[in-house]
Design a protein around this motif. Structure first.
Motif, short mmCIF file in Angstrom:
data_model
loop_
_atom_site.label_atom_id
_atom_site.label_comp_id
_atom_site.label_asym_id
_atom_site.label_seq_id
_atom_site.Cartn_x
_atom_site.Cartn_y
_atom_site.Cartn_z
N LEU A 27 -24.19 -7.13 23.12
CA LEU A 27 -23.84 -7.08 21.38
C LEU A 27 -23.07 -8.34 20.67
N LEU A 64 -29.20 0.63 18.77
CA LEU A 64 -28.27 -0.76 18.00
C LEU A 64 -29.33 -1.82 17.98
N LEU A 83 -24.87 -0.84 13.30
CA LEU A 83 -24.08 -0.22 13.67
C LEU A 83 -22.76 -0.29 12.63
#
Length: 108
Positions: A27, A64, A83
């Motif tokens: 991420l 995500l 998120l």
């Protein structure tokens, strides 16, 4: 219209996906350089591409990140809406848990 409040099972699924250091690293990589393919991400991590692919799949399944086909490659980017929803839900959950004790909810 969908309920804007995240359900516990949805939040739990996303938190499970966030519960591994490699996925958090992925991420962060996507945050720094949006639209990365798996090879780009793999070059930033000391892992085999197959391992990175498995972690990317978990993040995809949790909603995500998202995948866009670009020619023969798949590129990945953050789902900032999801998120943000996790951030809001966690903040609300933690605020609720740290408040003065309340009555237990009625059994369903």
């Amino acid at each position: 219209m969908k309920n804007p409040i995240m359900q516990d099972d949805d939040l739990a699924a996303m938190l499970r996906a966030l519960g591994h250091p490699v996925r958090l690293s992925i991420l962060r990589i996507l945050s720094a350089q949006n639209d990365c393919c798996c090879t780009d991400v793999t070059q930033c991590l000391p892992l085999a591409q197959s391992t990175v692919s498995q972690h990317i799949k978990v993040l995809l399944d949790a909603g995500l990140i998202e995948r866009q086909a670009k020619g023969t490659r798949n590129c990945y980017s953050l789902r900032t809406d999801r998120l943000d929803a996790v951030n809001t839900a966690c903040g609300g959950l933690l605020a609720t848990l740290t408040q003065a004790p309340q009555r237990l909810p009625e059994a369903v």
